[in-house]
Enzyme design. Structure first.
Site, PDB file in Angstrom:
ATOM      1  N   GLY A 165      55.100  48.842  44.835  1.00  0.00           N
ATOM      2  CA  GLY A 165      53.898  48.090  45.215  1.00  0.00           C
ATOM      3  C   GLY A 165      54.157  46.686  45.743  1.00  0.00           C
ATOM      4  O   GLY A 165      55.302  46.223  45.820  1.00  0.00           O
ATOM      5  N   TYR A 172      49.022  31.431  35.560  1.00  0.00           N
ATOM      6  CA  TYR A 172      48.760  29.999  35.531  1.00  0.00           C
ATOM      7  C   TYR A 172      49.377  29.346  34.289  1.00  0.00           C
ATOM      8  O   TYR A 172      49.715  28.168  34.295  1.00  0.00           O
ATOM      9  CB  TYR A 172      47.251  29.706  35.661  1.00  0.00           C
ATOM     10  CG  TYR A 172      46.929  29.479  37.115  1.00  0.00           C
ATOM     11  CD1 TYR A 172      47.148  30.497  38.041  1.00  0.00           C
ATOM     12  CD2 TYR A 172      46.514  28.243  37.591  1.00  0.00           C
ATOM     13  CE1 TYR A 172      46.938  30.291  39.390  1.00  0.00           C
ATOM     14  CE2 TYR A 172      46.307  28.030  38.941  1.00  0.00           C
ATOM     15  CZ  TYR A 172      46.527  29.045  39.831  1.00  0.00           C
ATOM     16  OH  TYR A 172      46.346  28.829  41.170  1.00  0.00           O
ATOM     17  N   LYS A 221      52.727  27.763  35.007  1.00  0.00           N
ATOM     18  CA  LYS A 221      52.861  26.653  35.977  1.00  0.00           C
ATOM     19  C   LYS A 221      53.216  25.354  35.246  1.00  0.00           C
ATOM     20  O   LYS A 221      52.717  25.086  34.159  1.00  0.00           O
ATOM     21  CB  LYS A 221      51.563  26.497  36.765  1.00  0.00           C
ATOM     22  CG  LYS A 221      51.285  27.734  37.628  1.00  0.00           C
ATOM     23  CD  LYS A 221      50.350  27.458  38.763  1.00  0.00           C
ATOM     24  CE  LYS A 221      50.044  28.736  39.508  1.00  0.00           C
ATOM     25  NZ  LYS A 221      50.641  28.815  40.830  1.00  0.00           N
ATOM     26  N   HIS A 269      42.357  32.172  34.761  1.00  0.00           N
ATOM     27  CA  HIS A 269      43.165  30.971  35.024  1.00  0.00           C
ATOM     28  C   HIS A 269      42.420  29.676  34.636  1.00  0.00           C
ATOM     29  O   HIS A 269      42.975  28.822  33.960  1.00  0.00           O
ATOM     30  CB  HIS A 269      43.544  30.871  36.501  1.00  0.00           C
ATOM     31  CG  HIS A 269      44.227  32.103  37.043  1.00  0.00           C
ATOM     32  ND1 HIS A 269      45.036  32.897  36.285  1.00  0.00           N
ATOM     33  CD2 HIS A 269      44.212  32.659  38.284  1.00  0.00           C
ATOM     34  CE1 HIS A 269      45.495  33.900  37.032  1.00  0.00           C
ATOM     35  NE2 HIS A 269      45.001  33.773  38.244  1.00  0.00           N
ATOM     36  N   LYS A 300      44.539  24.029  46.608  1.00  0.00           N
ATOM     37  CA  LYS A 300      44.592  22.989  45.580  1.00  0.00           C
ATOM     38  C   LYS A 300      44.188  23.571  44.226  1.00  0.00           C
ATOM     39  O   LYS A 300      43.250  24.349  44.149  1.00  0.00           O
ATOM     40  CB  LYS A 300      43.624  21.860  45.953  1.00  0.00           C
ATOM     41  CG  LYS A 300      43.577  20.715  44.987  1.00  0.00           C
ATOM     42  CD  LYS A 300      42.798  19.532  45.548  1.00  0.00           C
ATOM     43  CE  LYS A 300      41.315  19.638  45.258  1.00  0.00           C
ATOM     44  NZ  LYS A 300      40.566  18.435  45.656  1.00  0.00           N
ATOM     45  N   ARG A 324      47.418  17.339  38.957  1.00  0.00           N
ATOM     46  CA  ARG A 324      47.446  18.294  40.072  1.00  0.00           C
ATOM     47  C   ARG A 324      48.485  19.380  39.788  1.00  0.00           C
ATOM     48  O   ARG A 324      49.673  19.097  39.661  1.00  0.00           O
ATOM     49  CB  ARG A 324      47.708  17.614  41.403  1.00  0.00           C
ATOM     50  CG  ARG A 324      47.273  18.566  42.527  1.00  0.00           C
ATOM     51  CD  ARG A 324      47.306  17.960  43.888  1.00  0.00           C
ATOM     52  NE  ARG A 324      48.615  17.438  44.124  1.00  0.00           N
ATOM     53  CZ  ARG A 324      48.867  16.273  44.694  1.00  0.00           C
ATOM     54  NH1 ARG A 324      47.887  15.517  45.107  1.00  0.00           N
ATOM     55  NH2 ARG A 324      50.088  15.872  44.892  1.00  0.00           N
ATOM     56  N   TYR A 337      48.058  11.525  38.277  1.00  0.00           N
ATOM     57  CA  TYR A 337      47.729  10.154  38.654  1.00  0.00           C
ATOM     58  C   TYR A 337      46.452   9.698  37.990  1.00  0.00           C
ATOM     59  O   TYR A 337      45.547  10.486  37.728  1.00  0.00           O
ATOM     60  CB  TYR A 337      47.698   9.946  40.168  1.00  0.00           C
ATOM     61  CG  TYR A 337      46.795  10.841  40.995  1.00  0.00           C
ATOM     62  CD1 TYR A 337      47.215  12.095  41.418  1.00  0.00           C
ATOM     63  CD2 TYR A 337      45.534  10.393  41.399  1.00  0.00           C
ATOM     64  CE1 TYR A 337      46.402  12.895  42.199  1.00  0.00           C
ATOM     65  CE2 TYR A 337      44.716  11.186  42.194  1.00  0.00           C
ATOM     66  CZ  TYR A 337      45.145  12.439  42.576  1.00  0.00           C
ATOM     67  OH  TYR A 337      44.339  13.226  43.346  1.00  0.00           O
ATOM     68  N   THR A 389      54.281  11.242  40.916  1.00  0.00           N
ATOM     69  CA  THR A 389      54.428  12.360  41.845  1.00  0.00           C
ATOM     70  C   THR A 389      55.774  12.998  41.562  1.00  0.00           C
ATOM     71  O   THR A 389      56.813  12.338  41.648  1.00  0.00           O
ATOM     72  CB  THR A 389      54.394  11.835  43.297  1.00  0.00           C
ATOM     73  OG1 THR A 389      53.162  11.161  43.483  1.00  0.00           O
ATOM     74  CG2 THR A 389      54.516  12.952  44.309  1.00  0.00           C
TER      75      THR A 389
END
Ligand SMILES: NC(=O)C1=CN([C@@H]2O[C@H](COP(=O)(O)OP(=O)(O)OC[C@H]3O[C@@H](n4cnc5c(N)ncnc54)[C@H](OP(=O)(O)O)[C@@H]3O)[C@@H](O)[C@H]2O)C=CC1
Ligand SMILES: O=C1O[C@H](COP(=O)(O)O)[C@@H](O)[C@H](O)[C@H]1O
Length: 493
Positions: free
Chosen positions: A20, A181, A184, A242, A345, A371, A379, A401
């Site tokens: 798949g 998620y 991450k 998520h 995003k 983010r 930030y 960052t």
């Protein structure tokens, strides 16, 4: 939990659904990277299984364009494929799984041998596959772990049925429900940000925080996957899993320890404080083509030939979630997700309340932005005196960052971390059965209402920021957007 010292025993990773899309795009590349980086037990063998009759060479060919091989890694790449094999068989016949079992047994010399099954198969064959694993392929001299992919049902009833089915076959510590998620970097960072920084913890509450916005945006539509998507919609595809997982990590109380069950106990506890979402608290949208766009952008969701022409399936949703506990009562948690929007995003925006008694008359709210992607960053937007002779205010930020601060570090892919966790036996970043139950309790009633009342989603143009009404809904829920903040991207030294 498996000990590191057990890593020298034979392990077999069996990928069901090896023919798949998920297998070729995600799972084969992931196991290659883990193998390449020597993160797996040395003697791990990989077995692909699917109905398609094909050779291992053909599997390799299909995966080729998704697997990065850097110069100097060619030999290792050959060794990886040497550790692979492919077996074709049906999903519903026990005899085929008995054959698969014999195949795996050949690799299992010695007193201990472990098996991990990755189910990259459609939900329609899920039950028979798990029964056949249990009856014909369960390890007899080691552990058996099964990794399962969403959808974990499509409402409370079907999800409970699936859970009961799995509970009849495996123990909870054998089941690894993937929500990628949770793999991450910035999602895993949420607990550290909150509980390892005294600066945030005391203000993380209804006294200081006005609203929390958790967003997921994708700049492309369903791209021919409409047939699958139409049965689920964006709420089941992204929001119920998520975004709700992120919410529980942002809102939960501090766990007693870092033990996976202590963490998941807290996640469940906060979810239990959330009442089911009301129809008045959700806004749904569906994208339409952009006549001025390029290529796919010209096409709306209903132009996808695999989507019924009268579909009311949402491709965008914004829902306001309330948490009725001491910390959060009255603070709107706004979950927002959509396809075919203006950008890619995923982020969390913690918006602080207005400064009481504003002597400057022009202060803007502090905002902590986490983010998740693209480009991990943390930030904090804050007010500062304009530098120089002036005494007025300027909006600025403390900016972490990742690509600038951690130049030498590669952020691993979510699937890499999660599959490795299965080898090491840590379930911290996997969804427990009771979490899932709570998630469906929160979302099932509103999904039913949307579907039974055939509620028409608001159209929005492909490539836009979503339905215009969404911003009004944000404003109603104490999320203030001034439009005055300007970021000056730092330049590399
Ligand atoms: N470390 C880093 O990489 C940093 C990057 N930046 C960048 O600077 C830029 C600006 O920063 P940002 O934090 O977005 O701050 P802004 O205050 O400029 O924007 C916040 C968000 O508000 C949303 N928005 C736009 N119009 C409206 C509206 N009418 N009503 C309500 N919401 C609206 C947009 O997101 P949406 O469309 O999703 O609603 C936007 O991203 C961003 O591109 C950001 O990534 C800033 C700081 C650090
Ligand atoms: O689970 C899903 O996630 C992807 C987005 O994942 P990301 O890691 O690229 O952000 C989404 O495209 C898909 O529809 C959904 O099923």
């Amino acid at each position: 939990m498996e000990n590191k010292r057990d890593f020298h025993y034979p392990h077999t990773f069996i990928l069901l659904g090896a023919s798949g899309d998920l297998a070729k795009k995600k799972i084969y590349p992931t196991i290659w990277y883990l193998y390449r980086d020597n993160l797996l037990p040395e003697s791990t063998k990989f077995v692909g299984y699917a109905r398609t009759k094909q050779t291992l060479e053909e599997v390799r060919e299909k995966c080729k364009k998704y697997m990065k091989v850097r110069s100097g890694e060619e030999e290792k790449f050959e060794a990886f494929w040497d550790a692979n094999s492919y077996v074709s068989g049906s999903y519903d016949k026990r005899v085929d799984f008995e054959f698969l079992n014999e195949h795996i047994t050949r690799f299992e010399k010695g007193p201990v041998a472990n098996r991990i099954f990755y189910l990259a198969v459609p939900p329609t064959v899920f039950e028979e596959v798990t029964v056949n694993i249990r009856n014909a392929c369960h390890a007899i001299k080691g552990y058996t772990r099964v990794i399962i992919e969403k959808p974990f049902g499509r409402d409370d009833v079907s999800s409970n049925k699936l859970s009961n089915h799995l509970t009849g076959l495996f123990k909870e510590d054998q089941i690894y429900r993937i929500d990628h998620y949770l793999g991450k970097e910035m999602v895993q960072n949420l607990m550290t940000i909150r509980f390892a920084n005294q600066i945030f913890n005391p203000s993380w509450n209804r006294e200081n925080i006005a609203s929390v916005l958790i967003s997921f945006k994708e700049p492309f539509g369903t791209e021919g996957r409409g047939g699958y998507f139409d049965d689920f919609g964006i709420v089941r595809d992204v929001m119920q899993n998520h975004l709700l997982q992120i919410l529980s990590l942002v809102a939960m109380e501090k766990p007693v320890t870092l033990n996976p069950n202590d963490i998941r106990d807290e996640k469940v506890k906060v979810l239990r404080h959330i009442p089911p979402i009301k129809l008045s608290d959700i806004l749904v949208g569906q994208y339409v083509g952009n006549p001025n766009g390029q290529g796919d952008e010209k096409l709306g969701y209903l132009d996808d030939p695999t989507v019924p022409k009268d579909s009311v399936t949402p491709t965008y949703a914004l829902a306001v979630v309330n948490i009725n506990n001491t910390r959060w009562q009255g603070v709107p948690f706004i979950l927002r997700c959509g396809k075919a929007l203006n950008e890619r995003k995923a982020e969390v925006r913690i918006q602080y309340k207005d400064v009481p008694g504003d002597i400057f008359g022009q202060t803007k709210r502090n905002e902590l932005v986490i983010r998740v992607q693209p480009g991990e960053a943390l930030y904090l937007k804050l007010m500062c005196k304009s530098p120089g002779m002036k005494f007025d205010l300027t909006e600025t930020e403390l900016d972490l960052t990742y690509s600038l601060r951690y130049r030498e570090t590669d952020v691993p892919d979510a699937y890499e971390r999660l599959i490795l966790d299965v080898f090491t036996g840590t379930q911290m970043h996997f969804v427990r059965n009771d979490e899932l139950k709570e998630a469906w309790r929160i979302f099932t009633p509103v999904l039913k209402e949307l579907e039974e009342q055939h509620i028409k989603p608001v159209p929005y143009v492909y490539g836009s920021r979503g339905p215009a009404d969404a911003d009004a809904k944000l404003a109603e829920n104490d999320f203030k957007y001034s439009g005055s903040y300007k970021w000056q991207k730092p330049t590399l030294a």
